[in-house]
Design a protein around this motif. Structure first.
Motif, PDB file in Angstrom:
ATOM      1  N   VAL A  54       0.808  -1.215   0.000  1.00  0.00           N
ATOM      2  CA  VAL A  54       0.000   0.000   0.000  1.00  0.00           C
ATOM      3  C   VAL A  54       0.846   1.272   0.000  1.00  0.00           C
ATOM      4  CG1 VAL A  54      -2.128  -0.941   0.979  1.00  0.00           C
ATOM      5  CG2 VAL A  54      -0.304  -0.201   2.519  1.00  0.00           C
ATOM      6  N   ARG A  55       2.064   1.195   0.495  1.00  0.00           N
ATOM      7  CA  ARG A  55       2.863   2.413   0.646  1.00  0.00           C
ATOM      8  C   ARG A  55       3.818   2.636  -0.518  1.00  0.00           C
ATOM      9  NH1 ARG A  55       5.314   4.814   6.065  1.00  0.00           N
ATOM     10  NH2 ARG A  55       6.226   6.694   5.171  1.00  0.00           N
ATOM     11  N   PRO A 107       3.802   0.615  -3.716  1.00  0.00           N
ATOM     12  CA  PRO A 107       3.412  -0.468  -4.622  1.00  0.00           C
ATOM     13  C   PRO A 107       4.313  -0.589  -5.850  1.00  0.00           C
ATOM     14  CG  PRO A 107       1.833   1.355  -4.715  1.00  0.00           C
ATOM     15  CD  PRO A 107       2.740   1.611  -3.549  1.00  0.00           C
ATOM     16  N   ARG A 108       4.830   0.533  -6.318  1.00  0.00           N
ATOM     17  CA  ARG A 108       5.675   0.446  -7.524  1.00  0.00           C
ATOM     18  C   ARG A 108       7.002  -0.232  -7.221  1.00  0.00           C
ATOM     19  NH1 ARG A 108       3.871   3.719 -11.902  1.00  0.00           N
ATOM     20  NH2 ARG A 108       1.848   4.622 -11.378  1.00  0.00           N
ATOM     21  N   VAL A 134       7.331  -2.544  -4.913  1.00  0.00           N
ATOM     22  CA  VAL A 134       6.986  -3.961  -4.759  1.00  0.00           C
ATOM     23  C   VAL A 134       6.842  -4.609  -6.136  1.00  0.00           C
ATOM     24  CG1 VAL A 134       5.174  -5.552  -3.979  1.00  0.00           C
ATOM     25  CG2 VAL A 134       5.941  -3.692  -2.478  1.00  0.00           C
ATOM     26  N   GLU A 169       9.997  -5.551  -7.705  1.00  0.00           N
ATOM     27  CA  GLU A 169      10.588  -6.796  -7.195  1.00  0.00           C
ATOM     28  C   GLU A 169      10.042  -8.020  -7.923  1.00  0.00           C
ATOM     29  OE1 GLU A 169      10.014  -6.253  -2.938  1.00  0.00           O
ATOM     30  OE2 GLU A 169      11.276  -4.460  -3.036  1.00  0.00           O
ATOM     31  N   PHE A 170       8.924  -7.850  -8.604  1.00  0.00           N
ATOM     32  CA  PHE A 170       8.383  -8.913  -9.459  1.00  0.00           C
ATOM     33  C   PHE A 170       8.803  -8.703 -10.921  1.00  0.00           C
ATOM     34  CE2 PHE A 170       5.707  -9.183  -5.781  1.00  0.00           C
ATOM     35  CZ  PHE A 170       5.364 -10.515  -5.689  1.00  0.00           C
ATOM     36  N   ASP A 204       4.508   5.807 -15.148  1.00  0.00           N
ATOM     37  CA  ASP A 204       4.028   6.756 -14.141  1.00  0.00           C
ATOM     38  C   ASP A 204       2.702   7.422 -14.506  1.00  0.00           C
ATOM     39  OD1 ASP A 204       5.717   6.450 -12.081  1.00  0.00           O
ATOM     40  OD2 ASP A 204       6.976   8.217 -12.489  1.00  0.00           O
ATOM     41  N   GLU A 232      -2.451   5.051 -13.735  1.00  0.00           N
ATOM     42  CA  GLU A 232      -2.841   5.049 -12.320  1.00  0.00           C
ATOM     43  C   GLU A 232      -2.638   3.647 -11.741  1.00  0.00           C
ATOM     44  OE1 GLU A 232      -6.986   6.047 -11.559  1.00  0.00           O
ATOM     45  OE2 GLU A 232      -6.899   4.946  -9.658  1.00  0.00           O
ATOM     46  N   LEU A 233      -1.851   3.564 -10.713  1.00  0.00           N
ATOM     47  CA  LEU A 233      -1.708   2.291 -10.004  1.00  0.00           C
ATOM     48  C   LEU A 233      -2.747   2.296  -8.885  1.00  0.00           C
ATOM     49  CD1 LEU A 233       0.161  -0.187 -10.117  1.00  0.00           C
ATOM     50  CD2 LEU A 233       1.400   0.812  -8.212  1.00  0.00           C
ATOM     51  N   ARG A 234      -3.665   1.343  -8.952  1.00  0.00           N
ATOM     52  CA  ARG A 234      -4.783   1.322  -8.002  1.00  0.00           C
ATOM     53  C   ARG A 234      -4.649   0.076  -7.133  1.00  0.00           C
ATOM     54  NH1 ARG A 234     -10.455   2.007 -10.844  1.00  0.00           N
ATOM     55  NH2 ARG A 234      -9.561   4.055 -11.374  1.00  0.00           N
ATOM     56  N   VAL A 235      -4.388   0.304  -5.844  1.00  0.00           N
ATOM     57  CA  VAL A 235      -4.196  -0.809  -4.914  1.00  0.00           C
ATOM     58  C   VAL A 235      -5.499  -1.055  -4.163  1.00  0.00           C
ATOM     59  CG1 VAL A 235      -2.907  -1.641  -2.911  1.00  0.00           C
ATOM     60  CG2 VAL A 235      -1.746  -0.261  -4.651  1.00  0.00           C
ATOM     61  N   GLY A 283       1.626  -0.175   5.373  1.00  0.00           N
ATOM     62  CA  GLY A 283       2.419   1.039   5.380  1.00  0.00           C
ATOM     63  C   GLY A 283       3.682   0.983   6.212  1.00  0.00           C
ATOM     64  N   PRO A 300       9.431 -12.994  -4.533  1.00  0.00           N
ATOM     65  CA  PRO A 300       8.435 -13.650  -5.390  1.00  0.00           C
ATOM     66  C   PRO A 300       8.792 -15.097  -5.735  1.00  0.00           C
ATOM     67  CG  PRO A 300       9.212 -11.578  -6.366  1.00  0.00           C
ATOM     68  CD  PRO A 300      10.114 -11.891  -5.214  1.00  0.00           C
ATOM     69  N   TRP A 304       0.274   9.089   2.242  1.00  0.00           N
ATOM     70  CA  TRP A 304       1.670   9.017   2.693  1.00  0.00           C
ATOM     71  C   TRP A 304       2.377  10.314   2.324  1.00  0.00           C
ATOM     72  CZ3 TRP A 304       1.191   4.694   5.245  1.00  0.00           C
ATOM     73  CH2 TRP A 304       0.395   3.665   4.724  1.00  0.00           C
ATOM     74  N   TYR A 313       5.058   9.683  -0.558  1.00  0.00           N
ATOM     75  CA  TYR A 313       4.720   8.726  -1.612  1.00  0.00           C
ATOM     76  C   TYR A 313       5.471   9.041  -2.901  1.00  0.00           C
ATOM     77  CZ  TYR A 313       2.146   5.701  -4.756  1.00  0.00           C
ATOM     78  OH  TYR A 313       1.827   4.749  -5.676  1.00  0.00           O
ATOM     79  N   GLY A 356       3.091   7.491  -8.948  1.00  0.00           N
ATOM     80  CA  GLY A 356       2.413   8.409  -9.863  1.00  0.00           C
ATOM     81  C   GLY A 356       1.402   9.293  -9.138  1.00  0.00           C
ATOM     82  N   ALA A 366      -1.549  10.090 -10.028  1.00  0.00           N
ATOM     83  CA  ALA A 366      -2.926   9.608 -10.117  1.00  0.00           C
ATOM     84  C   ALA A 366      -3.153   8.319  -9.325  1.00  0.00           C
ATOM     85  CB  ALA A 366      -3.303   9.379 -11.585  1.00  0.00           C
ATOM     86  N   ASP A 367      -2.107   7.784  -8.731  1.00  0.00           N
ATOM     87  CA  ASP A 367      -2.240   6.493  -8.036  1.00  0.00           C
ATOM     88  C   ASP A 367      -3.293   6.575  -6.931  1.00  0.00           C
ATOM     89  OD1 ASP A 367      -0.252   5.710  -9.692  1.00  0.00           O
ATOM     90  OD2 ASP A 367       1.240   5.276  -8.137  1.00  0.00           O
ATOM     91  N   SER A 368      -4.032   5.500  -6.765  1.00  0.00           N
ATOM     92  CA  SER A 368      -5.072   5.508  -5.746  1.00  0.00           C
ATOM     93  C   SER A 368      -5.094   4.198  -4.977  1.00  0.00           C
ATOM     94  CB  SER A 368      -6.443   5.782  -6.380  1.00  0.00           C
ATOM     95  OG  SER A 368      -6.857   4.680  -7.161  1.00  0.00           O
ATOM     96  N   THR A 369      -5.800   4.247  -3.862  1.00  0.00           N
ATOM     97  CA  THR A 369      -5.921   3.090  -2.977  1.00  0.00           C
ATOM     98  C   THR A 369      -7.397   2.938  -2.637  1.00  0.00           C
ATOM     99  OG1 THR A 369      -3.742   3.581  -2.060  1.00  0.00           O
ATOM    100  CG2 THR A 369      -5.148   2.101  -0.773  1.00  0.00           C
ATOM    101  N   VAL A 370      -7.918   1.732  -2.804  1.00  0.00           N
ATOM    102  CA  VAL A 370      -9.335   1.492  -2.561  1.00  0.00           C
ATOM    103  C   VAL A 370      -9.474   0.530  -1.390  1.00  0.00           C
ATOM    104  CG1 VAL A 370     -11.523   0.762  -3.574  1.00  0.00           C
ATOM    105  CG2 VAL A 370      -9.756   1.788  -5.035  1.00  0.00           C
TER     106      VAL A 370
END
Lengths: 209, 118, 96
Positions: free
Chosen positions: A140-141, A143-144, A146, A149-150, A156, A159-162, B11, B19, C71, C74, C77, C79-83
Motif C-alpha cells: 500500500v505504501r 506499490p511500484r 513492490v 521486485e516482481f 508513471d 494510475e496504479l490502483r491498490v 504502510g 516472489p 503518505w 509517496y 504516480g 494519479a495512483d489511488s488506494t481502494v
C-alpha cells in the motif's frame, strides 16, 4: 506435489520420518475429535480437502480468457465473478468475488493488509509472499517498488490502483489482453494467464514467450 | 495507548518481497490443508460454529510475539482450537490427551516445540 | 438497506483506535476519500468477532483515496489511488 487425499488416515507416508510439531498434532487431534463427536464426518473432511485441491489458478485463467474473447461475458464477470464462473462450470464458492479491470489508464493490484484475504475459492490457496509481512506492509505504501521486485514496471502516467481486501469481498484482477494474442483461441489465451497477474503484481505472459 | 495493532501492518517498513522464495509455488502440506478444511467445515452454513471474524480475532489475540513466531496455518489452528474450546465443542483435557497419543504414535516422535516458552 | 452515503460522496474515515477487532486499516484512519461503490449490507464484523450475531447489518462501501494523500513521502504516480472496503460506522461526511 499432489498428495493423495483419498483416505483420511493421518499418517502421510512421506511425512512419517519427520517429527510431528505441536500444531500438527493439534490439527490432527482437533480433526479426530470433531469426527468422533459427529460434528463433521470423515467423508466431509475428505470432500473438503478434495475441493481445496481442485482449486488452482487455472480456474481464474479460464474465466479471464473467456472475458477476453466475449465482451458480454466480461460485462457479467465485472458485476459478479462467482456467477460468471458458474457459466463455465466453475464453483467459486459463496464468498463474493469481484474483478477489477486493467485498462490503458489503470493497473490494479490486490493485497490484504490486515490478514491474507484472497479469492481462494476461484484461484486456490495464496502464495507465501502474499501472506508475508513484507508484501502486506509495503504493497500500500510503495506499490511500484513492490512491483519492481516482481520485474513489473507500470508507467508513471498509468494510475496504479491498490485494493485492500479488508471486508466481506475478495478481489481479483482482470488483466488486459496482451498485444500479439489476436490469433489465439481461448485455451491458448488461458495459458498466458498466471496467478500473479490475477493478483496484479505481474502482467500476463506474452504470446510466444 | 497502543494505536496500531500488530496485525494491522499496512504502510510499515519491511524487507523486500521474495516472489520466487520458498512457498511461492510449493504445494501446501497436508496438515495445512486440513486446517483450512476444518475451518471451512466448522464455519459453513450447515454448522456455523465459528465465523471468519472470530477466527481473525483469535489470531490477532495471539499477541505480537506469537503472531510473528507462528506460521500462517499454525495461527489458524491455534485460533480455531481456542474457539472450539471456548464454545464447549471440545474439552482441553481430551484435546491434550489426544495430542499426546498422536505424538507418541508418530514414528518419528514429536519435536520439542511443545515446551512452554519463557 | 438505507445507505447514508451516495456514490461520489466525500467521506472521512474516523480517527478512532478501539482496542479490539475492527476491519478498518490504521493507514486510512483520519483520511478523506470518495465513495466509489456501495457493496450492500454485511453483518458487523466488530460484533461477529466476539460471537454475537452482527445485526444490524452495516452498509459496506468502497472508498477510494489518493495514494499521495495517504503518505507524506509517496514516490509513485500522481494519479495512483488506494481502494479500501469500509463499513458505514467508520465514515463521516467530509467537509466540502
Amino acid at each position: 506435489m499432489a498428495h493423495d487425499h483419498s483416505h483420511p488416515h493421518p499418517h502421510q507416508p512421506d511425512l512419517e520420518e519427520t517429527p510431528l510439531t505441536h500444531y500438527q498434532a493439534m490439527t490432527e487431534a482437533v480433526g479426530q475429535l470433531l469426527i468422533e463427536k459427529g460434528i463433521i464426518t470423515g467423508e466431509e473432511l475428505r470432500a473438503t480437502l478434495e475441493s481445496i485441491d481442485s482449486k488452482s489458478p487455472a480456474g481464474g485463467a479460464r474465466v479471464v480468457a473467456r472475458a477476453w474473447v466475449d465482451p458480454d461475458f466480461k460485462a457479467r464477470l465485472l458485476v459478479d465473478v462467482n456467477k460468471a464462473a458458474e457459466e463455465l462450470g466453475i464453483d467459486a464458492g459463496i464468498i463474493p468475488i469481484r474483478a477489477v479491470e486493467n485498462t490503458a489508464g489503470v493497473h490494479n493490484v490486490i493485497v490484504c493488509t490486515l490478514c491474507s484475504c484472497y479469492p481462494r475459492n476461484l484461484i486456490g490457496l495464496p502464495p507465501d509472499w502474499y501472506k508475508a509481512r513484507s508484501y502486506r506492509s509495503r504493497a500500500v505504501r510503495e506499490p511500484r517498488a513492490v512491483l519492481a521486485e516482481f520485474g513489473t514496471a507500470i508507467p508513471d502516467d498509468v494510475e496504479l490502483r491498490v485494493h485492500d481486501s479488508t471486508a466481506d469481498l475478495r478481489y481479483m484482477v482482470l488483466p488486459a489482453r496482451p498485444a500479439g494474442s489476436e490469433g489465439l483461441d481461448e485455451a491458448a489465451l488461458a495459458e498466458l494467464v498466471t496467478r500473479d497477474c490475477m493478483i496484479g503484481v505481474t502482467l500476463p505472459k506474452s504470446p510466444g514467450a | 495507548m497502543v494505536l496500531r495493532r500488530h496485525h494491522d501492518m499496512g504502510g510499515l517498513d519491511a524487507g523486500p518481497v521474495d516472489p520466487s522464495g520458498p512457498g511461492a509455488e510449493h504445494d501446501y502440506a497436508p496438515w495445512e490443508k486440513k486446517v483450512d478444511a476444518i475451518l471451512r467445515l466448522v464455519s459453513d452454513q450447515k454448522r456455523r460454529i465459528i465465523t471468519v471474524d472470530e477466527l481473525r480475532r483469535g489470531i490477532e489475540e495471539l499477541g505480537p510475539g506469537v503472531y510473528d513466531e507462528l506460521s500462517y496455518y499454525e495461527r489458524w489452528i491455534a485460533s480455531i482450537t481456542n474457539l472450539l474450546v471456548e464454545k464447549g465443542v471440545i474439552e482441553i483435557d481430551e484435546l491434550g490427551r489426544r495430542m499426546a497419543e498422536i505424538t507418541a504414535d508418530w514414528p518419528a516422535g514429536g519435536v520439542a516445540d511443545a515446551e512452554p516458552k519463557a | 438497506m438505507t445507505a447514508r452515503f451516495a456514490i461520489g460522496a466525500k467521506v472521512s474515515v474516523r480517527a478512532a483506535y478501539p482496542p479490539g477487532h475492527v476491519r478498518t486499516p490504521f493507514f486510512v484512519r483520519g483520511k478523506t476519500g470518495v465513495v466509489t461503490e456501495i457493496m450492500g449490507a454485511y453483518r458487523n464484523p466488530e460484533a461477529l468477532a466476539y460471537g454475537r450475531d452482527g445485526e444490524p447489518a452495516l452498509p459496506l462501501y468502497r472508498v477510494q483515496f489518493q495514494t499521495a494523500e495517504l503518505w507524506d513521502d509517496y514516490g509513485g504516480g500522481a494519479a495512483d489511488s488506494t481502494v479500501v472496503d469500509i463499513y458505514e460506522n467508520w465514515l463521516d461526511p467530509a467537509e466540502a
